[in-house]
Enzyme design. Structure first.
Site, PDB file in Angstrom:
ATOM      1  N   HIS A   1       3.680  60.149 -12.899  1.00 42.66           N
ATOM      2  CA  HIS A   1       4.256  58.839 -13.218  1.00 42.66           C
ATOM      3  C   HIS A   1       4.597  58.140 -11.905  1.00 42.66           C
ATOM      4  O   HIS A   1       5.120  58.750 -10.981  1.00 42.66           O
ATOM      5  CB  HIS A   1       5.511  59.041 -14.070  1.00 42.66           C
ATOM      6  CG  HIS A   1       6.263  57.779 -14.312  1.00 42.66           C
ATOM      7  ND1 HIS A   1       5.639  56.613 -14.713  1.00 42.66           N
ATOM      8  CD2 HIS A   1       7.593  57.476 -14.211  1.00 42.66           C
ATOM      9  CE1 HIS A   1       6.542  55.665 -14.851  1.00 42.66           C
ATOM     10  NE2 HIS A   1       7.733  56.155 -14.541  1.00 42.66           N
TER      11      HIS A   1
ATOM     12  N   CYS B   1       9.196  55.721 -20.153  1.00 41.39           N
ATOM     13  CA  CYS B   1       8.107  55.912 -19.178  1.00 41.39           C
ATOM     14  C   CYS B   1       7.241  57.143 -19.468  1.00 41.39           C
ATOM     15  O   CYS B   1       6.150  57.275 -18.924  1.00 41.39           O
ATOM     16  CB  CYS B   1       8.665  56.000 -17.765  1.00 41.39           C
ATOM     17  SG  CYS B   1       9.447  54.476 -17.248  1.00 41.39           S
TER      18      CYS B   1
ATOM     19  N   ASN C   1       6.310  50.428 -11.032  1.00 47.17           N
ATOM     20  CA  ASN C   1       6.525  51.281 -12.206  1.00 47.17           C
ATOM     21  C   ASN C   1       6.106  50.514 -13.465  1.00 47.17           C
ATOM     22  O   ASN C   1       6.797  49.594 -13.888  1.00 47.17           O
ATOM     23  CB  ASN C   1       8.002  51.684 -12.271  1.00 47.17           C
ATOM     24  CG  ASN C   1       8.310  52.617 -13.433  1.00 47.17           C
ATOM     25  OD1 ASN C   1       7.486  52.802 -14.330  1.00 47.17           O
ATOM     26  ND2 ASN C   1       9.491  53.201 -13.419  1.00 47.17           N
TER      27      ASN C   1
HETATM   28  N1  COA Z   1      16.930  45.368  -1.603  1.00 41.64           N
HETATM   29  C1  COA Z   1      17.853  45.605  -0.651  1.00 41.64           C
HETATM   30  N2  COA Z   1      18.923  46.380  -0.837  1.00 41.64           N
HETATM   31  C2  COA Z   1      19.071  46.929  -2.048  1.00 41.64           C
HETATM   32  C3  COA Z   1      18.165  46.720  -3.089  1.00 41.64           C
HETATM   33  C4  COA Z   1      17.068  45.888  -2.829  1.00 41.64           C
HETATM   34  N3  COA Z   1      16.134  45.644  -3.764  1.00 41.64           N
HETATM   35  N4  COA Z   1      18.559  47.428  -4.172  1.00 41.64           N
HETATM   36  C5  COA Z   1      19.695  48.058  -3.826  1.00 41.64           C
HETATM   37  N5  COA Z   1      20.018  47.750  -2.535  1.00 41.64           N
HETATM   38  C6  COA Z   1      21.132  48.229  -1.747  1.00 41.64           C
HETATM   39  C7  COA Z   1      22.286  48.733  -2.592  1.00 41.64           C
HETATM   40  O1  COA Z   1      23.092  47.633  -2.993  1.00 41.64           O
HETATM   41  C8  COA Z   1      22.998  49.653  -1.649  1.00 41.64           C
HETATM   42  O2  COA Z   1      23.809  48.893  -0.803  1.00 41.64           O
HETATM   43  P1  COA Z   1      25.244  49.437  -0.261  1.00 41.64           P
HETATM   44  O3  COA Z   1      24.908  50.689   0.492  1.00 41.64           O
HETATM   45  O4  COA Z   1      25.726  48.320   0.569  1.00 41.64           O
HETATM   46  O5  COA Z   1      26.014  49.695  -1.513  1.00 41.64           O
HETATM   47  C9  COA Z   1      21.875  50.242  -0.799  1.00 41.64           C
HETATM   48  O6  COA Z   1      20.739  49.365  -0.986  1.00 41.64           O
HETATM   49  C10 COA Z   1      21.489  51.645  -1.144  1.00 41.64           C
HETATM   50  O7  COA Z   1      21.416  51.737  -2.550  1.00 41.64           O
HETATM   51  P2  COA Z   1      21.039  53.085  -3.261  1.00 41.64           P
HETATM   52  O8  COA Z   1      21.053  52.825  -4.736  1.00 41.64           O
HETATM   53  O9  COA Z   1      21.832  54.206  -2.729  1.00 41.64           O
HETATM   54  O10 COA Z   1      19.542  53.280  -2.746  1.00 41.64           O
HETATM   55  P3  COA Z   1      18.561  54.455  -3.013  1.00 41.64           P
HETATM   56  O11 COA Z   1      18.124  55.038  -1.731  1.00 41.64           O
HETATM   57  O12 COA Z   1      19.039  55.386  -4.074  1.00 41.64           O
HETATM   58  O13 COA Z   1      17.301  53.677  -3.617  1.00 41.64           O
HETATM   59  C11 COA Z   1      16.315  53.225  -5.767  1.00 41.64           C
HETATM   60  C12 COA Z   1      17.456  52.920  -4.802  1.00 41.64           C
HETATM   61  C13 COA Z   1      16.549  52.459  -7.066  1.00 41.64           C
HETATM   62  C14 COA Z   1      15.029  52.764  -5.123  1.00 41.64           C
HETATM   63  C15 COA Z   1      16.234  54.765  -6.019  1.00 41.64           C
HETATM   64  O14 COA Z   1      17.522  55.244  -6.334  1.00 41.64           O
HETATM   65  C16 COA Z   1      15.287  55.103  -7.130  1.00 41.64           C
HETATM   66  O15 COA Z   1      14.094  54.900  -7.022  1.00 41.64           O
HETATM   67  N6  COA Z   1      15.815  55.683  -8.211  1.00 41.64           N
HETATM   68  C17 COA Z   1      14.971  56.040  -9.346  1.00 41.64           C
HETATM   69  C18 COA Z   1      14.712  54.814 -10.166  1.00 41.64           C
HETATM   70  C19 COA Z   1      13.598  55.054 -11.114  1.00 41.64           C
HETATM   71  O16 COA Z   1      12.609  55.643 -10.778  1.00 41.64           O
HETATM   72  N7  COA Z   1      13.764  54.535 -12.331  1.00 41.64           N
HETATM   73  C20 COA Z   1      12.784  54.622 -13.336  1.00 41.64           C
HETATM   74  C21 COA Z   1      12.650  56.024 -13.832  1.00 41.64           C
HETATM   75  S1  COA Z   1      11.325  56.126 -14.926  1.00 41.64           S
END
Ligand code: COA
Length: 327
Positions: A254, A118, A284
């Protein structure tokens, strides 16, 4: 050829290209167990563009480049350098930069891809800046182009809601007026396992759907490292340019997650109305995200000539990079 008396690389025009097809959060509710509310509150994303078979990385990059060149009033044959930031090249070789070069009619100039996930566009911009500062290059085309949805497993809700496709481009010219003031580039391969695509030519493909091509991501860990890393990156960039938070007119980050963007803005003591946000519409787009946001900011009239812009990105590797420039 270049001129050693010209000190800066200046952006003289921008361009962008997006696939036709819009996929909303409501569309994804039909594919996986998710909700518009979950996606919006966790990421800020409302919709994304998904490319069809013809809308390859090279095609989107070419369209963005053509627009930037037209706006710059620069002929492709006048280019000395083309650098494409991408992690989703059309084919393994030739590079996407070579494919775009030939379509533009810029044959003969240097052309290569930079894979920094990215951070690809900001890395590519930093590389082109060095070429111009060295006096070797006078006009450069820098593109960030991706079709990351080609890697998405549409059954996996943790990742499929996050990504989209698109491209942006800038034309750089050697100038005695500022220009790019500072660039920073970093990587730490020790974080590979938090964000990666597990297969490839040399490591081999798998007997799985899409040959095992997919995005493996530990979202929560990526989030934490990204916030911390970007926090120190913006401080480093300001110091490298000898500037202060208050000197920055626009943050062009980004576009991975609105909450990460808000954390960086807070670090810079910037209100969100000085931050360019496109993650809601584009999701993204990896290397496409920063130049897409820049082009939108220029076209909307928000970004004006003479203003200071801070561009930053973070991605798989991990990689992270920034550019502070006078537009
Ligand atoms: N819809 C609904 N629920 C979802 C889901 C979706 N699309 N994706 C994950 N969940 C659930 C998980 O299974 C988890 O359930 P549980 O509590 O029963 O285990 C819950 O939501 C919380 O998951 P978590 O991973 O803790 O959520 P979060 O607040 O960290 O948000 C992201 C998840 C991926 C949005 C966040 O971590 C993020 O943006 N991370 C950075 C990713 C990124 O930017 N990557 C590219 C970098 S260049």
């Amino acid at each position: 050829m270049g001129d050693k008396t010209l000190k800066y690389a200046r952006i003289i025009a921008t361009g962008s290209a997006l696939p036709e097809r819009v996929v909303t959060n409501a569309d994804l509710e039909k594919l996986v167990e998710t909700s518009d509310e979950w996606i919006r509150t966790r990421t800020g994303i409302r919709e994304r563009r998904v490319s069809n078979a013809e809308e390859t990385t090279g095609e989107l990059g070419y369209r963005a480049a053509l627009q930037a060149l037209e706006r710059a009033g620069v002929k492709a044959s006048d280019l000395d350098l083309i650098v494409v930031g991408t992690t989703t090249p059309d084919i393994i070789f030739p590079s996407t930069a070579c494919l775009i070069q030939h379509r533009l009619g810029a044959n003969g100039c240097a052309a290569f891809d930079v894979n920094a996930a990215c951070s690809g566009f900001v890395y590519a911009l930093g590389v082109a800046d060095k070429f111009i500062r060295s006096g070797q290059t006078r006009k450069a085309l820098v593109i960030g182009a991706e079709t990351l949805t080609r890697m998405v497993d549409w059954n996996e809700r943790e990742t499929c809601v996050l990504f989209g496709d698109g491209a942006g481009a800038v034309v750089l010219e050697a100038s005695d007026e500022p220009g790019i003031l500072a660039t920073c580039m970093h990587a730490d391969g020790g974080y590979k396992d938090l964000l990666y695509n597990p297969v490839g030519v040399s490591a081999g493909f798998k007997d799985e759907p899409n040959h095992g091509v997919r995005i493996n991501m530990s979202g929560r860990e990526v989030f934490k490292v990204a916030v911390k890393t970007l926090d120190s990156l913006v401080g480093e960039t300001l110091a490298a340019a000898g500037m202060h938070e208050s000197d920055i007119d626009w943050l062009i980050p980004h576009q991975a997650n609105l909450r990460i963007i808000e954390a960086t803005a807070k670090r810079l003591k910037m209100s969100m109305d000085r931050v360019i946000v496109t993650v809601d519409k584009h999701a993204n787009t990896s290397s496409g995200s920063v130049p897409l946001a820049l082009d939108e900011a220029v076209c909307s009239g928000k970004v004006q000539r003479g203003q200071n812009l801070l561009l930053e990105a973070f991605g798989g590797g991990f990689t992270w990079a920034s550019a502070l420039l006078r537009y």
